[in-house]
Design an enzyme around this catalytic site. Structure first.
Site, PDB file in Angstrom:
ATOM      1  N   SER A  14       0.849  -1.200   0.000  1.00 12.37           N
ATOM      2  CA  SER A  14       0.000   0.000   0.000  1.00 12.37           C
ATOM      3  C   SER A  14       0.879   1.241   0.000  1.00 12.37           C
ATOM      4  O   SER A  14       1.993   1.230   0.526  1.00 12.37           O
ATOM      5  CB  SER A  14      -0.891   0.027   1.237  1.00 12.37           C
ATOM      6  OG  SER A  14      -0.104   0.225   2.402  1.00 12.37           O
ATOM      7  N   ASP A  15       0.375   2.307  -0.583  1.00  9.18           N
ATOM      8  CA  ASP A  15       0.962   3.607  -0.273  1.00  9.18           C
ATOM      9  C   ASP A  15       0.694   3.848   1.216  1.00  9.18           C
ATOM     10  O   ASP A  15      -0.141   3.165   1.828  1.00  9.18           O
ATOM     11  CB  ASP A  15       0.366   4.715  -1.153  1.00  9.18           C
ATOM     12  CG  ASP A  15       1.305   5.916  -1.261  1.00  9.18           C
ATOM     13  OD1 ASP A  15       2.193   6.074  -0.387  1.00  9.18           O
ATOM     14  OD2 ASP A  15       1.154   6.701  -2.214  1.00  9.18           O
ATOM     15  N   TRP A  16       1.409   4.785   1.802  1.00  7.58           N
ATOM     16  CA  TRP A  16       1.373   4.951   3.258  1.00  7.58           C
ATOM     17  C   TRP A  16      -0.022   5.386   3.721  1.00  7.58           C
ATOM     18  O   TRP A  16      -0.457   6.500   3.467  1.00  7.58           O
ATOM     19  CB  TRP A  16       2.474   5.917   3.685  1.00  7.58           C
ATOM     20  CG  TRP A  16       3.776   5.204   4.001  1.00  7.58           C
ATOM     21  CD1 TRP A  16       4.512   5.353   5.141  1.00  7.58           C
ATOM     22  CD2 TRP A  16       4.473   4.215   3.215  1.00  7.58           C
ATOM     23  NE1 TRP A  16       5.622   4.514   5.102  1.00  7.58           N
ATOM     24  CE2 TRP A  16       5.615   3.805   3.948  1.00  7.58           C
ATOM     25  CE3 TRP A  16       4.244   3.596   1.984  1.00  7.58           C
ATOM     26  CZ2 TRP A  16       6.522   2.843   3.477  1.00  7.58           C
ATOM     27  CZ3 TRP A  16       5.142   2.638   1.508  1.00  7.58           C
ATOM     28  CH2 TRP A  16       6.251   2.276   2.258  1.00  7.58           C
TER      29      TRP A  16
END
Ligand SMILES: *[C@@H]1O[C@H](CO)[C@@H](O)[C@H](O)[C@H]1NC(C)=O
Ligand SMILES: *[C@@H]1O[C@H](CO)[C@@H](O)[C@H](O)[C@H]1NC(C)=O
Length: 735
Positions: free
Chosen positions: A261-263
């Site tokens: 995932s992106d953060w």
């Protein structure tokens, strides 16, 4: 920000001799065999892991709880380390002994695959030297449909072919140095405004032919990981989007690595797991509250059969396989983000900063020849007076501009500002310099008048939306120069008929006001040169190197000419395939400087086009390998042209090939880039530009057949010096 408690690692010598060999894309990797071996090692390791181990492998330890921006737990029983994931696409973020590499958009502007690959190798070597396992780049999303998009500069070009080649070269370079590359942000994250709430609704054909295209190249080059983006796709979060992750990426493109995932781009426990996400980052919310979505939550979901054990195994196996694929299971350095790993890598920065410079206008004033007196004007001609790293994540536009801002920025080890390098050159030439190191028009006329050349610097900046700079929230508010650069140039050009404008910018700027001024004799598009800013510029201004960059995007006469823009709610991508030059060509809009444009100090003539083809019409039929059906990557046609340097000085030409599909294909952009070759030629010398066209390069995406189709009929071939400067034409006849 982070505790640095790790042993200092001796700076490894990671210099790689430049060989000068011509690298060709024909030698593409065969990903499938390498992944098979990695997956078999992964399966053996997986068999020794408990369910808890697997959960720990797929869940980050939490924000600010480790040495890197992303960290997972070590698994002692299989010798698996605490994995370190670190930004970003132009080097090791927060490093203090690292190179500030040129942004992707500058690399694209060189159109030089050897330099792009070397940049990847060097970034990979520095990441490994710092013990970083996973470097979070390169970027193919945003692709750059919006000229004002805040993070376009982290990627390469709104043309998917150019971006795809740059992704492939960068990833192969990075992973050959041992680091895992991450292709990001997947997918449809084309603006900063509302990126965490908006939906990108992209039709199937546009998805394949534009946005997915460079990710296919990334997968074909065995990219270890892909980062899913913040936005939704058709109202479903990208990080839990079955269609995007399971169907397109893993099934159609045969991706065998893992999706992270992106953060904080994850929204649900089961949705993400079943929708194809394999690792959550950073594993907590930004307050540090851990286990909110995976960790114990995932454990419960597996125990309740809401997420199958097989799915959890698949996640862990993909992560392990990427680790084996890149050889990180033996002798990988300990984590030390502060290691000094720069080696000679500044040479690549200087070469890309220099060869990415695009000469837009030159009435003969350039190259400079030992001028007696020059004026250097503008705040960006000098270093940031508060310090080169004084703004957090480069979140300011003060002093020499070398990169945009946000998580895709790095610390500068040093900055050679334009004035620094011009001063050195002036000393050896006996030139006097008048310096005006602000953007104020007050008194600028007296500085500019009476000198042999007045060099005026203007900028445009952008970045990631968590920082606001001078009322710019990430995406630019307009395409004008910052700090009233038009007024500054007007004042200078009124005082001196020999004005040279140098533009440092994250993307297109509207230049009409400036170009209308009779005093402006030259416009030098210097892009984002990072730490070697001034050195690269002097190389070109003084003719040590003939400029050879070409625009990786269109510069319009008016911002509205692009036909796309940042939207305030969901984006339906109604423009479809028609972004950047595809739109200008279709709508019959004349740009100021077209995609692929760039002048030189010499001239090139094109002759003797040859076209050979074995292309057969119809769908791709090969088995799925990394990147899609195998036959999509077969060379099915080759075009060559002879190019001669007919001028007086050494130079380099980027010959470009564009294809026009026949009417048997449904409405397709009038021209699409499908090849380029950069030739370095001595005066009078000739060389052959070779364009190997793959089956995919001749195909369109058929939404009904759900396949790539080579159309029957005559495919038009245009070879030239830009997307509009066609020098030779030919035909590929497909039966
Ligand atoms: C989004 O919807 C369009 C239109 O129905 C469809 O063509 C496309 O495949 C969908 N994409 C995703 C990722 O669901
Ligand atoms: C390049 O060609 C143009 C047009 O023919 C000519 O005006 C110019 O002098 C040439 N430049 C060089 C460096 O040969």
């Amino acid at each position: 920000m982070y505790l640095q408690t790790f042993a200092v690692l001796a700076a490894a010598s990671i210099a790689r001799a430049e060989t000068g060999e011509k690298h060709t894309r024909a030698a593409a990797p065969t990903g499938t065999a390498a992944w098979a071996a990695a997956h078999s090692s992964a399966a053996a390791a997986l068999a020794k892991m408990s369910q808890n181990d697997k959960i720990n492998m797929v869940t980050g330890v939490g924000w600010n709880k480790g040495p890197c921006v992303g960290n997972t737990n070590p698994i002692g029983s299989i010798g698996y380390p605490q994995l370190c994931l670190q930004d970003g696409p132009l080097g090791v973020r927060f490093g203090t002994g690292v190179t500030a590499f040129t942004p992707g958009i500058q690399a694209a502007s060189t159109w030089d695959i050897d330099l792009i690959r070397q940049r990847g190798e060097y970034m990979g070597a520095e990441a490994k030297g710092c013990g970083v396992h996973v470097l979070l780049g390169p970027v193919a999303g945003p692709l750059g449909k919006n000229a004002a998009g805040g993070r376009n500069w982290e990627g390469f070009s709104p043309d998917p072919y150019l971006t795809g080649i740059a992704m492939a070269e960068t990833i192969e370079g990075m992973q050959s140095s041992g680091v895992q590359a991450t292709a990001k942000h997947y997918i449809g994250n084309e603006q900063e405004l509302n990126r965490e709430t908006m939906s990108s609704n992209i039709d199937d054909r546009t998805m394949h032919e534009l946005y997915l295209w460079p990710f296919a190249d990334a997968v074909h080059s065995n990219v270890a990981s892909v980062m899913c983006s913040y936005n939704k796709l058709n109202s479903t979060w990208a990080c839990e989007n079955d269609k995007a992750q399971n169907q397109l990426l893993k099934k159609e493109l045969g991706f065998q690595g893992y999706v992270m995932s992106d953060w904080n781009a994850q929204h649900t426990t089961n949705g993400a797991a079943n929708g194809g996400m394999d690792m959550t980052m950073p594993g907590s919310d930004y307050s540090g509250k851990s286990g909110i979505l995976w960790g114990p939550q995932l454990n419960t979901a597996v125990n309740n059969n809401q997420v199958s054990k097989a799915r959890l195994d698949d996640m862990a196996k993909r992560i392990l396989a990427a680790w084996y694929l890149t050889g990180q299971n033996s002798g990988y350095p300990a984590i030390n983000i502060k290691a000094n790993v720069q080696g000679n890598h500044k040479e690549n920065v200087r070469a890309i900063a220099r060869d990415g410079i695009v000469l837009l206008k030159n009435n003969g004033i350039l190259p400079l020849k030992k001028p007696g007196k020059i004026a250097v004007i503008g705040s960006s001609s000098v270093q940031n007076p508060k310090g080169i790293n004084s703004c957090v994540d480069q979140g300011c536009n003060t002093g020499a501009l070398g990169m945009g801002w946000g998580s895709g920025s790095v610390n500068y080890p040093y900055v050679v500002a334009p004035y620094d390098a011009l001063k050195t050159r002036a000393q050896s030439d006996g030139t006097t310099i008048n310096l005006h190191n602000t953007d104020s028009t007050a008194n600028v006329a007296s500085v500019a008048s009476g000198v042999d050349a007045a060099i005026v610097f203007i900028t445009a900046d952008a970045g990631e939306g968590y920082i606001t700079v001078e009322k710019v929230l990430g995406d630019r508010n307009d395409l004008n120069p910052w700090h009233d650069g038009n007024a500054l140039v007007q004042a200078v050009a009124a005082a001196n008929k020999n004005t040279i404008v140098v533009v440092h910018s994250v993307g297109p700027v509207i230049l009409e006001t400036i170009l209308a001024l009779p005093g402006v004799q030259a416009v030098v598009w210097a892009g984002l040169p990072s730490q070697e800013n001034g050195n690269a510029l002097v190389d070109v201004l003084y003719g040590l190197t003939s400029p050879s960059g070409k625009l990786p995007y269109t510069i319009a006469k008016s911002a509205s000419d692009y036909g796309t823009g940042v939207v305030s709610r969901d984006d339906n991508f109604a423009e479809g395939l028609y972004i950047d030059y595809r739109h200008f060509d279709k709508a019959g809009i004349t740009p100021r400087y077209e995609f692929g444009f760039g002048l030189s100090y010499t001239n090139f003539t094109y002759a003797d086009i040859t076209v050979t083809s074995t292309a057969k019409s119809g769908p791709a039929t090969g088995a799925v390998i990394s990147g899609g059906r195998a036959d999509l990557f077969d060379t099915v046609a080759t075009v060559t042209v002879s190019i001669t340097n007919s001028g007086d000085v050494q130079g380099a030409e980027v010959a470009q090939l564009y294809l026009t599909l026949p009417s048997s294909a449904p409405a397709t952009p009038p021209k699409q880039l499908r090849g380029f070759d950069k030739l370095k030629l001595a005066p009078g010398a000739s060389g052959t530009a070779t364009f190997n066209l793959r089956r995919r390069d001749l195909s369109y995406w058929d939404t009904r057949q759900q396949n790539w189709i080579v159309p029957t009929g005559s495919i038009g071939v245009s070879v030239g010096a830009s997307s509009r400067d066609t020098r030779l034409t030919g035909t590929i006849t497909v039966l």
